[in-house]
Design an enzyme around this catalytic site. Structure first.
Site, PDB file in Angstrom:
ATOM      1  N   HIS A  13       1.068  -1.235   0.152  1.00 42.88           N
ATOM      2  CA  HIS A  13       0.064   0.198  -0.421  1.00 42.88           C
ATOM      3  C   HIS A  13       0.515   1.439   0.226  1.00 42.88           C
ATOM      4  CE1 HIS A  13      -3.919   2.476   1.667  1.00 42.88           C
ATOM      5  NE2 HIS A  13      -2.924   3.263   1.181  1.00 42.88           N
ATOM      6  N   HIS A  15       1.472   5.369  -2.287  1.00 40.82           N
ATOM      7  CA  HIS A  15       1.026   6.212  -2.566  1.00 40.82           C
ATOM      8  C   HIS A  15       2.227   7.178  -3.728  1.00 40.82           C
ATOM      9  CE1 HIS A  15      -2.409   6.967  -0.938  1.00 40.82           C
ATOM     10  NE2 HIS A  15      -2.235   6.318   0.160  1.00 40.82           N
ATOM     11  N   LYS A  99      -9.833  -0.289  -4.836  1.00 47.42           N
ATOM     12  CA  LYS A  99      -9.776   0.144  -3.762  1.00 47.42           C
ATOM     13  C   LYS A  99     -11.146   0.770  -3.164  1.00 47.42           C
ATOM     14  CE  LYS A  99      -7.936   2.268   0.103  1.00 47.42           C
ATOM     15  NZ  LYS A  99      -6.654   2.725   0.514  1.00 47.42           N
ATOM     16  N   HIS A 136     -10.142   1.211   2.930  1.00 47.54           N
ATOM     17  CA  HIS A 136      -9.738   2.124   4.045  1.00 47.54           C
ATOM     18  C   HIS A 136     -11.250   2.298   4.869  1.00 47.54           C
ATOM     19  CE1 HIS A 136      -8.041   6.389   4.991  1.00 47.54           C
ATOM     20  NE2 HIS A 136      -9.034   6.297   5.883  1.00 47.54           N
ATOM     21  N   HIS A 174      -3.739  -0.264   6.639  1.00 47.30           N
ATOM     22  CA  HIS A 174      -3.232   0.649   7.509  1.00 47.30           C
ATOM     23  C   HIS A 174      -4.312   1.140   8.900  1.00 47.30           C
ATOM     24  CE1 HIS A 174      -6.531   3.650   5.570  1.00 47.30           C
ATOM     25  NE2 HIS A 174      -5.681   3.442   4.840  1.00 47.30           N
ATOM     26  N   ASP A 247       2.454   2.970   3.462  1.00 45.99           N
ATOM     27  CA  ASP A 247       0.425   4.259   3.180  1.00 45.99           C
ATOM     28  C   ASP A 247       1.814   5.526   3.092  1.00 45.99           C
ATOM     29  OD1 ASP A 247      -1.305   5.655   2.190  1.00 45.99           O
ATOM     30  OD2 ASP A 247      -2.143   5.302   4.613  1.00 45.99           O
TER      31      ASP A 247
HETATM   32  C1  NCD Z   1      -2.816   9.250   1.810  1.00 44.82           C
HETATM   33  C2  NCD Z   1      -2.477  10.373   0.790  1.00 44.82           C
HETATM   34  O1  NCD Z   1      -1.732  11.205   0.316  1.00 44.82           O
HETATM   35  O2  NCD Z   1      -2.850  10.378  -0.628  1.00 44.82           O
HETATM   36  N1  NCD Z   1      -2.927   9.730   2.976  1.00 44.82           N
HETATM   37  C3  NCD Z   1      -2.978   9.415   4.497  1.00 44.82           C
HETATM   38  O3  NCD Z   1      -2.450  10.229   5.293  1.00 44.82           O
HETATM   39  N2  NCD Z   1      -2.180   8.131   4.200  1.00 44.82           N
HETATM   40  C4  NCD Z   1      -4.760   8.649   1.869  1.00 44.82           C
HETATM   41  C5  NCD Z   1      -4.523   7.877   2.895  1.00 44.82           C
HETATM   42  O4  NCD Z   1      -4.213   6.278   2.496  1.00 44.82           O
HETATM   43  O5  NCD Z   1      -5.987   7.874   3.319  1.00 44.82           O
HETATM   44 ZN    ZN Z   2      -3.105   4.964   1.664  1.00 47.63          ZN
END
Ligand code: NCD
Ligand code: ZN
Length: 354
Positions: A13, A15, A99, A136, A174, A247
């Site tokens: 997981h 971004h 997701k 989520h 998470h 994450d």
């Molecule tokens: C994530 C993001 O910034 O895209 N932020 C976070 O605090 N984890 C989004 C997410 O996974 O909730």
């Molecule tokens: Zn995330």
């Protein structure tokens, strides 16, 4: 010097974002992970097979030369318009997961799902094709306290989803609470969870005591220490239902250090090292490999990596700031818009990837 060699880990997981940011995030992750589940909360979100495959190609074009086997696993962003046909198409195209964001839960989640039961035909198609559902797990209703939103999601939705779709593979993403870890432990082998470094290392005091610490602000928000301890005990137990998902979620410095700061910790440059330190401090370094390298692929039904990485016990300090790639050649001083403050910035770590 102690060293530790484990099968190459995967990050289930994170971004990567898009555009120039990929030149920062993809090398950071590819330095130690072979695969990564790439979240689809772009603007606009990755809502169908074609967008997902195009995103995968953009990620691949940011893989550094010399890294030959890095594999991004792109995901579909479920909306109220997602159809069972699209799930089948995505699955045939090799997309392994979708997701679910409850609308408004986090960064760029406005397009997400209102009324989770309306997605049941989509879940049915996912159960049939074997596509994983990544959740989520937080409610977004205003009257629910932010610290209670994960537990409220279990009670309001997750219990129903897992009992209505007993053979749908669900990853509770998470997780941050004892409630979530107890819930996952009580479920069948079709339900698992990822755990981030920040939720193992920190609790809400690290966010709020002595002043607000915007770089420790993420969603789901850090919880009280009894929840942190429950997560630590969970990973130290070596249960195969829990595996690595950082994450890692970069935001430029000015967007974190703001009157309305973004949620997300950018941990890619120290991810495996952070987990190694946590497991070591828990006296459970022997459990790191299962968590980081085995249980994720096992749950996804993918092969474990055959290669290995080696970590060395050797102190280093996480950088205070990272310059974004499009400005690296400039000799002017770094503007906040061109910088990211990494998670654990300026703090020492004991383990380093060799
Ligand atoms: C994530 C993001 O910034 O895209 N932020 C976070 O605090 N984890 C989004 C997410 O996974 O909730
Ligand atoms: Zn995330």
């Amino acid at each position: 010097m102690r060293t530790l060699t484990i099968h190459t880990p995967d990050d289930w997981h994170l971004h990567f974002r898009d555009g120039d940011m990929l030149l920062e995030t993809v090398p950071a992750t590819a330095r130690c992970f072979r695969r990564a589940i790439a979240m689809p909360n772009l603007v606009p979100p990755v809502t169908n097979t074609q967008l997902a495959l195009e995103y995968k190609a953009r990620i691949l074009s940011a893989v550094p030369e010399g890294v030959t086997n890095f594999e991004p696993l792109v995901t579909l962003y479920l909306t109220n318009d997602t159809t069972p046909e699209e799930i089948e198409k995505a699955s045939n195209a090799g997309i392994v997961a979708s997701k679910l964001y409850p609308a408004g839960a986090t960064t760029n989640s406005d397009a997400a799902v209102k009324g989770i039961k309306s997605l049941y035909p989509v879940f049915e198609a996912m159960q049939k094709t074997g596509m994983l559902l990544l959740i989520h797990g937080e409610v977004t209703e205003n009257h629910i306290d932010i610290f209670d939103r994960e537990k409220a999601f279990i009670d309001a939705y997750l219990n129903d989803i897992v009992s209505d779709f007993p053979e749908l593979k669900v990853v509770f993403e998470h997780i941050t609470t004892k409630d979530a870890s107890d819930f996952v432990k009580a479920q069948s082998s079709f339900v698992a969870a990822t755990i981030t470094p920040q939720h193992l290392l920190l609790n809400r005091n690290d966010l709020l005591v002595g002043g607000v610490k915007p770089h420790n602000y993420c969603l789901p928000v850090l919880k009280r220490n009894i929840h942190q301890q429950a997560l630590q005990e969970t990973v130290a137990s070596g249960s195969p239902k829990f595996f690595l998902g950082t994450d890692s979620a970069p935001h430029e410095k000015h967007k974190k250090e703001s009157a309305c700061g973004c949620a997300g910790c950018y941990s890619a440059w120290s991810a495996i090292e952070l987990y190694a330190q946590i497991f070591d401090d828990l006296g459970a370094i022997d459990k790191l490999e299962g968590f980081a390298s085995h249980y994720g692929p096992d749950f996804y039904g993918l092969p474990r990596n055959q290669t290995t990485i080696t970590l060395e016990e050797k102190e280093w300090t996480v950088p205070d700031v990272i310059a974004l790639p499009n400005v690296k050649s400039s000799n002017q001083s770094l503007a906040d818009e061109d910088a990211i403050v990494p998670f654990f910035a300026g703090q020492p770590l004991r383990w380093k990837l060799a």
